[in-house]
Design an enzyme around this catalytic site. Structure first.
Site, PDB file in Angstrom:
ATOM      1  N   SER A   8       3.614  -2.584  10.431  1.00  0.00           N
ATOM      2  CA  SER A   8       5.081  -2.573  10.581  1.00  0.00           C
ATOM      3  C   SER A   8       5.721  -3.907  10.212  1.00  0.00           C
ATOM      4  O   SER A   8       6.686  -4.324  10.855  1.00  0.00           O
ATOM      5  CB  SER A   8       5.473  -2.139  11.994  1.00  0.00           C
ATOM      6  OG  SER A   8       5.014  -0.828  12.237  1.00  0.00           O
ATOM      7  N   GLY A  13       2.544   1.786  10.905  1.00  0.00           N
ATOM      8  CA  GLY A  13       3.471   2.913  10.754  1.00  0.00           C
ATOM      9  C   GLY A  13       4.174   3.301  12.037  1.00  0.00           C
ATOM     10  O   GLY A  13       4.784   4.369  12.118  1.00  0.00           O
ATOM     11  N   GLY A  50       2.915  -1.343   4.358  1.00  0.00           N
ATOM     12  CA  GLY A  50       2.912   0.099   4.087  1.00  0.00           C
ATOM     13  C   GLY A  50       4.328   0.569   3.802  1.00  0.00           C
ATOM     14  O   GLY A  50       4.839   0.425   2.698  1.00  0.00           O
ATOM     15  N   GLY A  51       4.989   1.103   4.818  1.00  0.00           N
ATOM     16  CA  GLY A  51       6.319   1.720   4.669  1.00  0.00           C
ATOM     17  C   GLY A  51       7.308   0.864   3.889  1.00  0.00           C
ATOM     18  O   GLY A  51       7.998   1.377   2.989  1.00  0.00           O
ATOM     19  N   ASN A  85       0.863  -1.186   0.000  1.00  0.00           N
ATOM     20  CA  ASN A  85       0.000   0.000   0.000  1.00  0.00           C
ATOM     21  C   ASN A  85       0.897   1.233   0.000  1.00  0.00           C
ATOM     22  O   ASN A  85       1.502   1.559   1.016  1.00  0.00           O
ATOM     23  CB  ASN A  85      -0.886  -0.044   1.265  1.00  0.00           C
ATOM     24  CG  ASN A  85      -1.738   1.202   1.410  1.00  0.00           C
ATOM     25  OD1 ASN A  85      -1.855   2.003   0.482  1.00  0.00           O
ATOM     26  ND2 ASN A  85      -2.331   1.370   2.589  1.00  0.00           N
ATOM     27  N   TRP A  86       0.959   1.900  -1.157  1.00  0.00           N
ATOM     28  CA  TRP A  86       1.888   3.028  -1.293  1.00  0.00           C
ATOM     29  C   TRP A  86       1.314   4.305  -0.664  1.00  0.00           C
ATOM     30  O   TRP A  86       2.006   5.312  -0.587  1.00  0.00           O
ATOM     31  CB  TRP A  86       2.218   3.275  -2.771  1.00  0.00           C
ATOM     32  CG  TRP A  86       2.880   2.104  -3.460  1.00  0.00           C
ATOM     33  CD1 TRP A  86       3.248   0.904  -2.884  1.00  0.00           C
ATOM     34  CD2 TRP A  86       3.266   2.002  -4.838  1.00  0.00           C
ATOM     35  NE1 TRP A  86       3.830   0.081  -3.817  1.00  0.00           N
ATOM     36  CE2 TRP A  86       3.855   0.720  -5.032  1.00  0.00           C
ATOM     37  CE3 TRP A  86       3.163   2.861  -5.935  1.00  0.00           C
ATOM     38  CZ2 TRP A  86       4.343   0.298  -6.274  1.00  0.00           C
ATOM     39  CZ3 TRP A  86       3.645   2.432  -7.171  1.00  0.00           C
ATOM     40  CH2 TRP A  86       4.231   1.173  -7.334  1.00  0.00           C
ATOM     41  N   LYS A  87       0.046   4.274  -0.302  1.00  0.00           N
ATOM     42  CA  LYS A  87      -0.633   5.435   0.303  1.00  0.00           C
ATOM     43  C   LYS A  87      -0.424   6.676  -0.579  1.00  0.00           C
ATOM     44  O   LYS A  87      -0.366   6.548  -1.797  1.00  0.00           O
ATOM     45  CB  LYS A  87      -0.131   5.655   1.727  1.00  0.00           C
ATOM     46  CG  LYS A  87      -0.192   4.373   2.567  1.00  0.00           C
ATOM     47  CD  LYS A  87       0.034   4.593   4.015  1.00  0.00           C
ATOM     48  CE  LYS A  87       0.062   3.252   4.723  1.00  0.00           C
ATOM     49  NZ  LYS A  87       0.185   3.369   6.149  1.00  0.00           N
ATOM     50  N   GLU A  89      -6.577   4.338   8.264  1.00  0.00           N
ATOM     51  CA  GLU A  89      -6.429   5.782   7.994  1.00  0.00           C
ATOM     52  C   GLU A  89      -7.711   6.345   7.394  1.00  0.00           C
ATOM     53  O   GLU A  89      -8.099   7.478   7.691  1.00  0.00           O
ATOM     54  CB  GLU A  89      -5.222   6.020   7.068  1.00  0.00           C
ATOM     55  CG  GLU A  89      -3.914   5.810   7.816  1.00  0.00           C
ATOM     56  CD  GLU A  89      -2.772   5.276   6.963  1.00  0.00           C
ATOM     57  OE1 GLU A  89      -2.840   5.374   5.716  1.00  0.00           O
ATOM     58  OE2 GLU A  89      -1.808   4.744   7.558  1.00  0.00           O
ATOM     59  N   HIS A 126      -9.287   0.789   5.340  1.00  0.00           N
ATOM     60  CA  HIS A 126      -7.984   0.993   5.981  1.00  0.00           C
ATOM     61  C   HIS A 126      -8.171   1.922   7.182  1.00  0.00           C
ATOM     62  O   HIS A 126      -8.990   2.834   7.146  1.00  0.00           O
ATOM     63  CB  HIS A 126      -7.003   1.601   4.970  1.00  0.00           C
ATOM     64  CG  HIS A 126      -5.595   1.610   5.483  1.00  0.00           C
ATOM     65  ND1 HIS A 126      -5.157   2.564   6.371  1.00  0.00           N
ATOM     66  CD2 HIS A 126      -4.562   0.771   5.270  1.00  0.00           C
ATOM     67  CE1 HIS A 126      -3.884   2.308   6.674  1.00  0.00           C
ATOM     68  NE2 HIS A 126      -3.504   1.220   6.019  1.00  0.00           N
ATOM     69  N   GLU A 171      -5.163  -5.571  10.719  1.00  0.00           N
ATOM     70  CA  GLU A 171      -4.155  -4.542  10.931  1.00  0.00           C
ATOM     71  C   GLU A 171      -4.412  -3.858  12.268  1.00  0.00           C
ATOM     72  O   GLU A 171      -5.223  -2.919  12.338  1.00  0.00           O
ATOM     73  CB  GLU A 171      -4.225  -3.499   9.821  1.00  0.00           C
ATOM     74  CG  GLU A 171      -3.987  -4.033   8.435  1.00  0.00           C
ATOM     75  CD  GLU A 171      -3.420  -2.965   7.513  1.00  0.00           C
ATOM     76  OE1 GLU A 171      -2.294  -3.122   7.068  1.00  0.00           O
ATOM     77  OE2 GLU A 171      -4.109  -1.954   7.280  1.00  0.00           O
TER      78      GLU A 171
HETATM   79  C1  PEP Z   1      -0.652  -0.151   6.329  1.00  0.00           C
HETATM   80  O1  PEP Z   1      -0.799   1.049   6.278  1.00  0.00           O
HETATM   81  O2  PEP Z   1      -1.504  -0.916   5.856  1.00  0.00           O
HETATM   82  C2  PEP Z   1       0.541  -0.682   6.972  1.00  0.00           C
HETATM   83  C3  PEP Z   1       0.563  -1.941   7.312  1.00  0.00           C
HETATM   84  O3  PEP Z   1       1.555   0.222   7.163  1.00  0.00           O
HETATM   85  P1  PEP Z   1       3.010  -0.098   7.783  1.00  0.00           P
HETATM   86  O4  PEP Z   1       3.502  -1.351   7.139  1.00  0.00           O
HETATM   87  O5  PEP Z   1       3.839   1.096   7.433  1.00  0.00           O
HETATM   88  O6  PEP Z   1       2.814  -0.263   9.252  1.00  0.00           O
END
Ligand code: PEP
Length: 255
Positions: free
Chosen positions: A214, A174, A235-236, A9-11, A98, A96, A168
């Site tokens: 994470s 994050g 994500g990251g 997920n590049w957001k 966010e 998600h 999640e």
């Molecule tokens: C996400 O936003 O779905 C996620 C898992 O982010 P991260 O891996 O950065 O925690």
């Protein structure tokens, strides 16, 4: 056999040029016959380009980061499922944390999104998970059950079969704080059992439940080794090809 999935997920990151570069790097590192389904979720304006680049790559699919539940109409700034279909989008991430936090996304609307996605042949990646205060009160199972009941229990079996669940925990997204493999496995098992109770064993056995929060190259292997963890939503670490490819490799070694 249920699918093993690693989704990035590049957001709201990356320009068009960056997206092209990252897609090509990932394509180069993923074998065309890879048994892992690799999903790229770039920003909406770049969906079409990323799909065009990866079109011939059997293992790589593309996902939107959101969609609207209604077919069309006066919803300025929104994107419909039919539009996503016309871009050859394979998946859509919905719910998600966010989007729940900043845009008031709720489970009743998510149910409608799944119905619309199913109608147009796009798979839903439905995100759920508890915030920190709920985990601290040890209420995470009740919380996730409530999310799942509202979003998924009124789906038909066909609609439910179109869903991948991403667990999640919000406190792990994050933050660099990952759920332990045991914490994640316990919740995934709980989710699978819950879905089995409502939709039956065959559907539950075929349901991919992926972990997000994470996840990185150093913890992916232990997480993916758990019986009920069928991959990750990243994500990251999905923004750098080398890290993302290492996570895909961790999923492959745990097949
Ligand atoms: C996400 O936003 O779905 C996620 C898992 O982010 P991260 O891996 O950065 O925690």
């Amino acid at each position: 056999m249920r699918k093993k999935i690693v989704a990035g997920n590049w957001k709201m990151n990356k320009t068009l040029g960056d997206s092209e570069e990252l897609t090509l790097e990932i394509m180069e590192g993923v074998h065309i016959e890879s048994p892992i389904v690799v999903i790229l979720a770039p920003p909406t304006p770049f969906l079409h380009r990323v799909k065009a680049l990866a079109f011939e790559h059997k293992a790589i699919k593309v996902s939107a980061q959101n969609c609207h539940e209604k077919e069309s109409g006066a919803f300025t700034g929104e994107i419909s499922v039919e539009m996503l279909r016309s871009l050859y989008t394979d998946y859509a991430i919905i719910g998600h944390s966010e989007r729940r936090q900043y845009y008031n996304e709720n489970d009743a609307t998510l149910q409608l999104k799944i119905k619309t996605l199913t109608k147009w042949g796009i798979r839903a990646i439905y995100c759920c998970g508890e915030p920190l205060e709920i985990r601290e009160e040890n209420q995470q199972y009740e919380y996730v059950l409530d999310q799942i009941r509202t979003a998924l229990f009124n789906l038909t079996a066909e609609e439910m079969a179109n869903v991948t669940i991403a667990y999640e925990p919000v406190w792990a997204i994050g933050t660099g704080k990952t759920a332990t493999a045991e914490q994640a496995e316990e919740m995934h098992k709980f989710i699978r059992t819950t879905i089995e109770g409502k939709f039956g064993k065959e559907l539950a056995d075929n349901l991919s439940i992926i972990y997000g929060g994470s996840c990185n190259p150093s913890n992916a292997e232990e997480l993916f080794a758990q019986n009920n963890i069928d991959g990750g939503l990243i994500g990251g670490a999905s923004l750098k090809a080398r890290e993302f490819l290492a996570i895909i490799e961790a999923a492959r070694t745990n097949l």
